[in-house]
Design an enzyme around this catalytic site. Structure first.
Site, PDB file in Angstrom:
ATOM      1  N   ASN A   1      -5.467  -4.483  -2.360  1.00 57.03           N
ATOM      2  CA  ASN A   1      -6.134  -4.396  -1.061  1.00 57.03           C
ATOM      3  C   ASN A   1      -7.379  -3.551  -1.255  1.00 57.03           C
ATOM      4  OD1 ASN A   1      -3.905  -5.718  -0.120  1.00 57.03           O
ATOM      5  ND2 ASN A   1      -3.213  -4.094   1.261  1.00 57.03           N
TER       6      ASN A   1
ATOM      7  N   LYS B   1     -10.460  -2.325  17.174  1.00 50.83           N
ATOM      8  CA  LYS B   1     -10.892  -2.582  15.803  1.00 50.83           C
ATOM      9  C   LYS B   1     -10.327  -3.942  15.413  1.00 50.83           C
ATOM     10  CE  LYS B   1     -11.241  -0.208  11.352  1.00 50.83           C
ATOM     11  NZ  LYS B   1     -10.655   0.803  10.450  1.00 50.83           N
TER      12      LYS B   1
ATOM     13  N   GLU C   1      -5.724  -8.040   0.572  1.00 54.58           N
ATOM     14  CA  GLU C   1      -6.440  -7.668   1.799  1.00 54.58           C
ATOM     15  C   GLU C   1      -7.866  -7.309   1.436  1.00 54.58           C
ATOM     16  OE1 GLU C   1      -4.819  -4.548   4.341  1.00 54.58           O
ATOM     17  OE2 GLU C   1      -2.780  -5.294   4.043  1.00 54.58           O
TER      18      GLU C   1
ATOM     19  N   GLU D   1       0.792  -1.236   0.000  1.00 53.82           N
ATOM     20  CA  GLU D   1       0.000   0.000   0.000  1.00 53.82           C
ATOM     21  C   GLU D   1       0.820   1.280   0.000  1.00 53.82           C
ATOM     22  OE1 GLU D   1      -2.953   0.105   3.033  1.00 53.82           O
ATOM     23  OE2 GLU D   1      -4.095  -1.516   2.122  1.00 53.82           O
TER      24      GLU D   1
HETATM   25  C1  BGP Z   1      -4.393  -1.628   5.342  1.00 54.33           C
HETATM   26  C2  BGP Z   1      -3.068  -2.061   5.861  1.00 54.33           C
HETATM   27  C3  BGP Z   1      -3.105  -2.982   7.008  1.00 54.33           C
HETATM   28  C4  BGP Z   1      -4.294  -2.865   7.915  1.00 54.33           C
HETATM   29  C5  BGP Z   1      -5.590  -2.593   7.181  1.00 54.33           C
HETATM   30  C6  BGP Z   1      -6.747  -2.190   8.059  1.00 54.33           C
HETATM   31  O1  BGP Z   1      -4.296  -0.303   4.962  1.00 54.33           O
HETATM   32  O2  BGP Z   1      -2.280  -2.656   4.870  1.00 54.33           O
HETATM   33  O3  BGP Z   1      -1.865  -2.878   7.634  1.00 54.33           O
HETATM   34  O4  BGP Z   1      -4.073  -2.135   9.032  1.00 54.33           O
HETATM   35  O5  BGP Z   1      -5.450  -1.609   6.199  1.00 54.33           O
HETATM   36  O6  BGP Z   1      -6.650  -0.843   8.360  1.00 54.33           O
HETATM   37  P1  BGP Z   1      -6.920  -0.273   9.792  1.00 54.33           P
HETATM   38  O7  BGP Z   1      -6.030  -1.043  10.701  1.00 54.33           O
HETATM   39  O8  BGP Z   1      -6.572   1.172   9.718  1.00 54.33           O
HETATM   40  O9  BGP Z   1      -8.360  -0.489  10.050  1.00 54.33           O
END
Ligand code: BGP
Length: 468
Positions: free
Chosen positions: A298, A436, A376, A161
């Site tokens: 993702n 979360k 993701e 990302e």
């Molecule tokens: C993406 C990342 C992850 C993860 C996920 C969920 O951006 O690659 O590392 O954290 O999002 O995001 P968050 O933890 O902010 O809810």
């Protein structure tokens, strides 16, 4: 329409080193910017997180039991090179050898990312990827890993990302060293990281290593709120170039299309800056563009945009208090929701159609893409633990709808090779901490006990039958 996934489709869960490992200050690991940033912030600690450094055998056993044949992992750069360059840390190297061996023992293929938001502090302090020295250091680190783990790893990703790293640092200001609304630095960071990606791809391909390599982008479809408003269409295009098209052009063309550059330069100028793109960079990027074996996508949500010319007004909902998120960026646009579209407690729009639209767009706009992995996708949820169990029905619904969108995209001719839910087990979230949750496996952070959630049982059936 078919509800059957291809026979060789990969089903797995995703992790990132800093979000699961714990042991951030031990076993010879060098510092990253997050260590002091989180300490100063005082909201939550990255230790022990899910204690994956010690618990990985249990988690991999769970993967096997729940039908998963893949896992996304990242290597912590500062466990290998504590100062980013120079001396290596043998204990860190051994840890990853052991981890990858354990994956194989459980029949779980590791998909390995080299950088997941965790540049070593020594390099971060010198400007992170805005400083071209970090690019050299990254290529050296990547090449070291290609050699050292040649027998352990087949599937590589350079970065996780690039957009999230750039926007959270230079637009939303929620990551270490964060600034707000600096569009020029955001684009510069994106370009420099894409150059680093391209150089690592060339090091891999010219080094004669076997295996495959690509990059992971976080994509969101950008829709104009009012499809008949030229101003809203322009806002959607601005955001699309910022997050999607600039990076996809860099990935698959190795340069930037005229309309991409027009928007990028205009937006950089909004914050009083410009983007430095050297002709030599493009030579390297064009060569690498043809050599990507796959793209990791993702996807969590999409956006509806409306024109916005007021003051910058950015507020990140990092607590799960619904309705507190604001993103209004002068000269770019304002993110708004369309009535009737559901959102999570963190104000993330649930819109599986956006995933379908994105996958089809990649196939049409970048026909040289080869293959896509959904690296993701998942739903942050507070996950009430009741009578020893978590019935995460909303997450099952979310994943089911997104997997259905993937199936429709496959039917529409998009080559999708696998799906990794974010996340494998509950883990630390960079800007939200621990309430979360995302995992198939509930983690009790006091005892490090794992409890498979309803979604894990549901996913097991899908993974085993290849049928939705
Ligand atoms: C993406 C990342 C992850 C993860 C996920 C969920 O951006 O690659 O590392 O954290 O999002 O995001 P968050 O933890 O902010 O809810």
């Amino acid at each position: 329409s078919s509800n059957q996934f291809p026979a060789n489709f990969v089903f797995g869960g995703a992790t990132a080193a800093y979000q699961v490992e714990g042991e951030t200050q031990t076993h010879g690991k060098g510092k990253v910017a997050w260590d002091d940033f989180l300490k100063d912030q005082g909201r939550f600690s990255p230790d022990p997180a899910s204690d994956f450094y010690n618990q990985y055998p249990r988690d991999l056993e769970l993967c096997e039991r729940f039908g998963m044949n893949g896992i996304r992992l990242s290597i912590a750069w500062s466990r290998i090179f504590p100062s980013g360059t120079g001396k290596v840390n043998p204990e860190g190297i051994q840890y990853y050898h052991d981890l990858f061996k354990c994956c194989r023992a459980h029949g779980v293929e590791p998909y390995v990312t080299l950088h997941h938001f965790d540049t070593p502090l020594a390099l971060f302090e010198k400007g992170d990827f805005l400083n071209r020295e970090t690019i050299d250091a990254f290529v050296d680190y990547a090449t070291f890993c290609f050699k050292e783990f040649a027998d352990d790893v087949t599937y590589w990703f350079t970065f996780n990302e690039i957009w999230a790293d750039a926007t959270n640092t230079f637009i939303e200001g929620t990551f270490p060293g964060g600034e707000k609304a600096n569009l020029a630095k955001c684009f510069q960071c994106e370009h420099n990281m894409m150059l680093a990606h391209a150089r690592a791809v060339l090091a891999f391909k010219h080094g004669g290593f076997s295996g495959k390599i690509g990059v992971i982008q976080s994509l969101e479809y950008k829709y104009p709120l009012d499809e008949n408003s030229a101003a809203d269409i322009n806002a959607a295009k601005n955001e699309d170039v910022l997050q999607n098209q600039f990076l996809l052009d860099a990935t698959f063309r190795g340069d930037y299309a005229a309309d991409t550059l027009e928007v990028a330069n205009r937006l950089a100028a909004v914050s009083g800056g410009s983007i430095e793109i050297r002709e030599d960079d493009l030579v390297i990027m064009r060569e690498a563009a043809a050599l990507n074996d796959y793209l990791g996508v993702n996807y969590y949500q999409s956006r509806f945009l409306r024109a916005y010319e007021g003051e910058n007004d950015l507020h990140h909902n990092g607590t799960g208090e619904k309705g507190t998120d604001r993103f209004r960026l002068a000269g770019v646009g304002e993110r708004v929701n369309k009535p009737g579209i559901p959102t999570t407690d963190w104000d993330w729009i649930i819109y599986p159609e956006g995933l379908f639209d994105l996958l089809v767009r990649i196939r049409l706009q970048y026909p040289n893409y080869k293959e896509i992995f959904i690296t993701e996708n998942g739903m942050g949820y507070k996950d009430p633990f009741v009578d020893g169990f978590v019935d995460d029905a909303p997450r099952i619904d979310y994943v089911e709808k997104h997997l259905a969108a993937v199936l429709r995209a496959i039917e529409a001719g998009v080559n999708v090779g696998g799906y990794f839910m974010w996340s494998l087990q509950d883990q630390f979230s960079w800007t939200n901490g621990y309430n979360k949750r995302y995992g198939f496996f509930y983690v009790d952070y006091e005892t490090q006990e794992r409890t498979p959630k309803a979604s894990a049982y549901w996913f097991k059936r899908v993974a085993q039958t290849h049928c939705l």
